[in-house]
Motif scaffolding. Structure first.
Motif, short mmCIF file in Angstrom:
data_model
loop_
_atom_site.label_atom_id
_atom_site.label_comp_id
_atom_site.label_asym_id
_atom_site.label_seq_id
_atom_site.Cartn_x
_atom_site.Cartn_y
_atom_site.Cartn_z
N ARG A 1 0.67 -1.23 -0.08
CA ARG A 1 0.05 0.08 -0.08
C ARG A 1 0.71 1.27 -0.06
O ARG A 1 0.53 2.31 -0.45
CB ARG A 1 -1.13 -0.20 1.07
N PHE B 1 -0.47 7.81 3.03
CA PHE B 1 -0.45 7.10 4.45
C PHE B 1 -0.15 8.27 5.62
O PHE B 1 -0.98 8.10 6.46
CB PHE B 1 1.01 6.45 4.37
N GLY C 1 -3.29 10.39 6.31
CA GLY C 1 -4.07 9.56 7.05
C GLY C 1 -3.65 9.32 8.28
O GLY C 1 -4.77 9.39 9.09
N GLY D 1 -8.01 4.80 12.48
CA GLY D 1 -7.52 4.14 11.15
C GLY D 1 -7.60 2.71 11.22
O GLY D 1 -6.67 2.24 11.58
N PRO D 2 -8.66 2.43 10.58
CA PRO D 2 -8.85 0.76 10.79
C PRO D 2 -7.91 -0.07 10.24
O PRO D 2 -7.22 -1.15 10.75
CB PRO D 2 -10.13 0.54 9.77
N LEU D 3 -7.11 0.50 8.98
CA LEU D 3 -5.99 -0.29 8.61
C LEU D 3 -4.81 -0.04 9.51
O LEU D 3 -3.88 -1.30 9.47
CB LEU D 3 -5.55 0.13 7.08
N LEU D 4 -4.80 0.80 10.32
CA LEU D 4 -3.47 0.96 11.12
C LEU D 4 -3.71 -0.04 12.10
O LEU D 4 -2.68 -0.77 12.67
CB LEU D 4 -3.44 2.50 11.86
N ILE E 1 -5.66 -2.85 12.22
CA ILE E 1 -5.65 -4.21 11.81
C ILE E 1 -4.15 -4.59 11.17
O ILE E 1 -3.71 -5.60 11.68
CB ILE E 1 -6.76 -4.35 10.41
N GLU F 1 -1.80 -5.39 14.13
CA GLU F 1 -1.89 -6.71 14.93
C GLU F 1 -1.51 -7.75 13.81
O GLU F 1 -0.61 -8.80 14.32
CB GLU F 1 -3.47 -6.91 14.79
N PRO G 1 -3.60 4.61 2.35
CA PRO G 1 -3.23 3.45 3.02
C PRO G 1 -3.17 3.17 4.53
O PRO G 1 -3.34 2.18 4.99
CB PRO G 1 -1.93 3.35 2.45
N ALA G 2 -3.42 4.37 5.28
CA ALA G 2 -3.65 4.13 6.61
C ALA G 2 -5.10 3.85 7.16
O ALA G 2 -5.32 3.65 8.23
CB ALA G 2 -2.89 5.65 7.45
N VAL G 3 -6.08 4.19 6.20
CA VAL G 3 -7.51 4.21 6.66
C VAL G 3 -8.22 3.26 6.06
O VAL G 3 -8.46 2.17 6.73
CB VAL G 3 -7.90 5.91 6.78
N LEU G 4 -8.38 3.52 4.81
CA LEU G 4 -9.30 2.45 4.10
C LEU G 4 -8.85 1.89 2.80
O LEU G 4 -9.02 0.98 2.43
CB LEU G 4 -10.72 3.41 3.64
N HIS H 1 -10.88 0.40 0.29
CA HIS H 1 -12.18 -0.55 0.71
C HIS H 1 -13.31 0.19 0.73
O HIS H 1 -13.35 1.29 1.16
CB HIS H 1 -11.80 -1.32 2.06
N CYS I 1 -7.54 -8.73 6.06
CA CYS I 1 -8.16 -7.39 6.63
C CYS I 1 -9.29 -7.21 7.70
O CYS I 1 -10.09 -6.48 7.66
CB CYS I 1 -9.01 -6.82 5.29
N ALA I 2 -8.97 -8.21 8.65
CA ALA I 2 -9.74 -8.01 9.77
C ALA I 2 -8.87 -8.68 11.10
O ALA I 2 -8.02 -9.68 10.76
CB ALA I 2 -11.14 -8.91 9.67
N ALA I 3 -8.95 -8.04 12.16
CA ALA I 3 -8.35 -8.41 13.20
C ALA I 3 -9.55 -8.69 14.34
O ALA I 3 -10.20 -7.61 14.78
CB ALA I 3 -7.36 -7.68 13.67
N SER J 1 -12.44 -5.65 14.24
CA SER J 1 -12.45 -4.48 13.33
C SER J 1 -11.95 -5.12 12.05
O SER J 1 -11.12 -5.87 11.62
CB SER J 1 -11.31 -3.49 13.68
N ALA J 2 -13.02 -4.58 10.87
CA ALA J 2 -12.61 -5.22 9.67
C ALA J 2 -12.82 -4.19 8.44
O ALA J 2 -13.70 -3.23 8.62
CB ALA J 2 -13.57 -6.39 9.18
N VAL J 3 -12.05 -4.20 7.31
CA VAL J 3 -12.44 -3.58 6.27
C VAL J 3 -12.77 -4.70 5.02
O VAL J 3 -12.08 -5.77 5.28
CB VAL J 3 -11.32 -2.50 5.70
#
Lengths: 232, 345
Positions: A41, A51, A54, A212-215, A217, A220, B278-281, B284, B310-312, B324-326
C-alpha cells in the motif's frame, strides 16, 4: 494562553524535545509503515504522503489532543484510560506504553519534576506515550500547542524516516512529504488544542477519537511476524 | 417487487419499495424482504407487548403521500436512484425542515423467565416491531417506515435493557443515508444502556452512505459491569459503483462508567485528508466493527488474532473483544463478521 506553572516558555526546550535524536526510542518504530509497505500500500513518495496524511488526521490528531490535554494539567490517569479506549489494537497499546516508559526515563533526566515522578509511580509499566509527552512538555515549561506539535509531528515523522529505510526512498523526496504536510499539521494541532481545552471542562469525551482501521488491523498482523525491521 | 436502482448494493437487503418512501399507515405500505409478521404496517405508533398502543407521536411536518413527497425516493421500484432525490421538487415550495424521529425500547424480565417490552415505541421513519424471540430473549426488528435519513433529518434510538432481560434488536433492511432537499447534515443518534445481568444483541443491517448524503452517526453505549453486549456496526461507502457521501461515525462505549472503546471514522467528500489512503481504508468500500462485552473477558481475555488479511480480533483494555474489519464490499464484510461471531459464540 495557559502556560505550565513555574517555568517560562522556552523555544530551545521545544527543539530538544522534538529532536529526532532525543533518546526516547522512537527510531525503532515505523508507525505502521512497515506493515503498509509489506502489503503493497506504500510504494512511493506519493503513497507515503497519503499514508502520513491518513495518520496525521487519525492517530496524529488523537495523540496531539492527548498531549495538549496532559500539558494543560488534566489527570494523566484519565487521559491514559481515554488513550486505551482509542487504541483497540493490543499491539499498539503495548507499543504506546513501551514508548511512554522510554520517554519518561529521558524526561525525568532532562526536566525532573514531581509530576513526572508521580506518573512513573502510577504507571510502572508505562503510560501512553502522548500522555507522557504532554506531561514532559509541561515539566519543560512548554505549553499545550508545543506538546501537540511534537505529537502530531511524530505521527508522520517516524513513518517517513522508516519508509526511507524500508523502500530506499530518496531522503529529499521523503522530507518534502513532511514539508508539504506542514500546513495540515498546523491545522490539526490547532483543532487538537481546542479539543483539549474543551476537555478541561467537559471531560475526556471531548477529545477526538479518529481511527484508522487499517492501522489497527495492520499492527496486529505486523506483531505476529516472526522477523521484522521495526518493533511496530 | 424487484430490487430497484435506488437500493442496489451487492449482498445487502435494501427495502427499495413498499415501506421505503411511504409513511407507514398510508395503506399498502409493506416492507419488502421482512420476516413474517414484521411487515404489518400498523402505523408508526408503538405497540407494547401487552398490545396497548403507546403514544403515537408521529411526525406531521412532511406530507404523507409519496406523490407529494418528491424528496423521498418513490415507492415505485422504477424510481431511479441516480436521479437527485430533490430533482422533482416543485419550485416555490417552502424549504422543508428535516424529520425528527425517535424510537424507544425498554426490556425487563417478565417474571415468567422471559423478557417483556414495557416500552416499544417509534415514530415516523423508525418503527420497531416485536417478532418471535428465541428462549427467554425478546426480539425486535426496526422497520424503515420511510426512507432516510435525509439531509436535515434527526433520528434517535434509545434502548434500555434491565437486569435479567435479554433483547435482540435487528433491522429488516439496510439504512440508506440520502441527500436531502434542504441540504445540510443528518444526524442519527443511538443510545444503548445495559444493566447488570442484562443482555443486548444489537445487530442492525448495514448503513449505506449514498452519493451526496451527509450523515453524522453517534452511538453511545453504557454497559454495567455485569452486563452483556453484542454490537455490530457496518458502513458501506456508496451503492454499487457509486462514490460515497459524507459519513462521520463515532462509537463510544463505557463499561461500569470507564471508557472501553472510542472510535471515530470520517469519510467521503469533505472528510479530513487521507481517509481513503493506505492508513485508513485504502479503497475498501465496506468497514465494520463487531463488539462483544462480557464479564468473563475480565478473567479470561480473548487472544488477539488475524481473521484473514483485512480483519483482526482484538481484546480491549476491559472485559471486551473488538473485531475490526475492512472489505471490498458489504457481502465480504458480513462474511468476516459472521465468521467472528460464530468463533466467539
Amino acid at each position: 494562553m495557559v502556560r505550565a506553572a513555574g517555568a517560562p516558555m522556552s523555544r530551545a526546550a521545544l527543539l530538544v524535545l522534538a529532536d529526532g535524536r532525543f533518546p526516547a526510542g522512537g527510531h525503532a518504530h515505523s508507525g505502521g509503515a512497515e506493515a503498509a509497505v509489506k502489503a503493497g500500500r506504500v510504494t512511493s513518495a506519493a503513497t507515503l504522503e497519503e499514508f502520513c496524511r491518513g495518520r496525521l488526521h487519525t492517530v496524529g490528531r488523537v495523540a496531539a489532543a492527548l498531549a495538549a490535554a496532559a500539558a494543560l494539567g488534566i489527570d494523566p490517569a484519565e487521559l491514559d484510560a481515554a488513550a486505551d479506549a482509542r487504541t483497540p489494537s493490543p499491539a499498539l497499546r503495548a507499543t504506546a506504553r513501551r514508548l511512554g516508559r522510554q520517554l519518561l526515563r529521558a524526561a525525568r533526566a532532562c526536566w525532573p519534576s514531581p509530576e513526572l515522578d508521580a506518573l512513573a509511580a502510577a504507571f510502572p509499566k508505562g503510560a501512553h506515550q502522548p500522555v507522557v509527552l504532554g506531561l514532559t512538555a509541561r515539566s519543560a515549561g512548554l505549553g499545550p500547542e508545543d506538546a501537540a506539535h511534537c505529537a502530531a509531528y511524530e505521527s508522520v515523522g517516524g513513518p517517513t524516516t522508516a519508509t526511507v529505510r524500508l523502500l530506499s526512498l530518496d531522503p529529499f523526496e521523503a522530507t518534502a512529504v513532511l514539508a508539504r504536510l506542514a500546513p495540515e499539521l498546523d491545522a490539526v494541532v490547532e483543532a487538537a488544542v481546542a479539543a483539549a481545552r474543551r476537555a478541561v471542562l467537559d471531560g475526556t469525551d471531548a477529545l477526538p477519537a479518529a481511527s484508522g482501521p487499517l492501522l489497527e488491523i495492520g499492527a496486529e498482523g505486523h506483531a505476529a511476524w516472526p522477523v521484522r525491521l521495526f518493533a511496530s | 417487487m424487484g430490487a430497484g436502482e435506488a437500493g442496489r448494493v451487492a449482498g445487502v437487503r435494501v427495502a427499495t419499495g413498499g415501506a421505503a418512501g411511504v409513511r407507514a399507515g398510508d395503506g399498502g405500505a409493506e416492507a419488502e424482504g421482512t420476516d413474517a409478521g414484521v411487515a404489518q404496517a400498523e402505523g408508526a405508533a408503538g405497540i407494547t407487548d401487552t398490545g396497548t398502543p403507546s403514544v403515537p407521536t408521529t411526525v406531521s411536518d412532511r406530507p404523507a403521500s409519496p406523490a407529494t413527497v418528491p424528496d423521498r425516493p418513490a415507492s415505485s421500484a422504477t424510481a431511479s436512484g441516480r436521479q437527485a432525490p430533490h430533482a422533482t421538487a416543485p419550485t416555490g415550495a417552502p424549504a422543508p425542515t428535516g424529520v425528527r424521529a425517535r424510537a424507544r425500547l425498554h426490556a425487563r424480565p417478565d417474571g415468567r423467565g422471559g423478557t417483556a417490552l414495557p416500552v416499544l415505541e417509534g415514530e415516523g421513519p423508525l418503527a420497531p416491531r416485536r417478532t418471535r424471540g428465541s428462549g427467554d430473549a425478546a426480539r425486535v426488528m426496526l422497520v424503515g417506515a420511510m426512507s432516510g435519513p435525509l439531509g436535515g433529518d434527526r433520528f434517535g434510538v434509545e434502548v434500555h435493557v434491565a437486569g435479567g432481560a435479554r433483547l435482540h434488536v435487528g433491522s429488516v433492511a439496510a439504512t440508506l443515508a440520502l441527500p436531502g432537499q434542504s441540504g445540510g447534515e443528518a444526524h442519527y443518534d443511538v443510545r444503548l444502556d445495559v444493566a447488570d445481568g442484562g443482555e443486548l444483541r444489537w445487530l442492525p443491517e448495514q448503513l449505506i452512505s449514498v452519493c451526496g448524503s451527509d450523515l453524522r452517526v453517534a452511538t453511545r453505549v453504557e454497559v454495567a459491569p455485569g452486563g452483556r453486549l453484542v454490537l455490530r456496526e457496518e458502513q458501506v461507502l456508496g451503492r454499487t459503483g457509486e462514490s460515497p457521501g459524507r459519513l462521520s461515525s463515532r462509537l463510544t462505549v463505557r463499561v461500569g462508567g470507564r471508557p472501553l472503546l472510542d472510535q471515530e471514522l470520517a469519510c467521503g467528500p469533505g472528510a479530513p485528508g487521507g481517509w481513503d489512503g493506505p492508513a485508513v481504508l485504502a479503497g475498501h468500500r465496506a468497514v465494520g466493527q463487531l463488539l462483544l462485552v462480557r464479564p468473563e473477558f475480565a478473567e479470561h481475555p480473548a487472544t488477539a488474532r488475524m481473521l484473514g488479511e483485512c480483519a483482526a480480533l482484538m481484546p480491549l483494555a476491559g472485559p471486551a473483544v473488538l473485531v475490526s474489519a475492512v472489505a471490498t464490499d458489504a457481502l465480504r464484510l458480513r462474511e468476516v463478521l459472521d465468521e467472528a461471531l460464530a468463533l466467539l459464540g
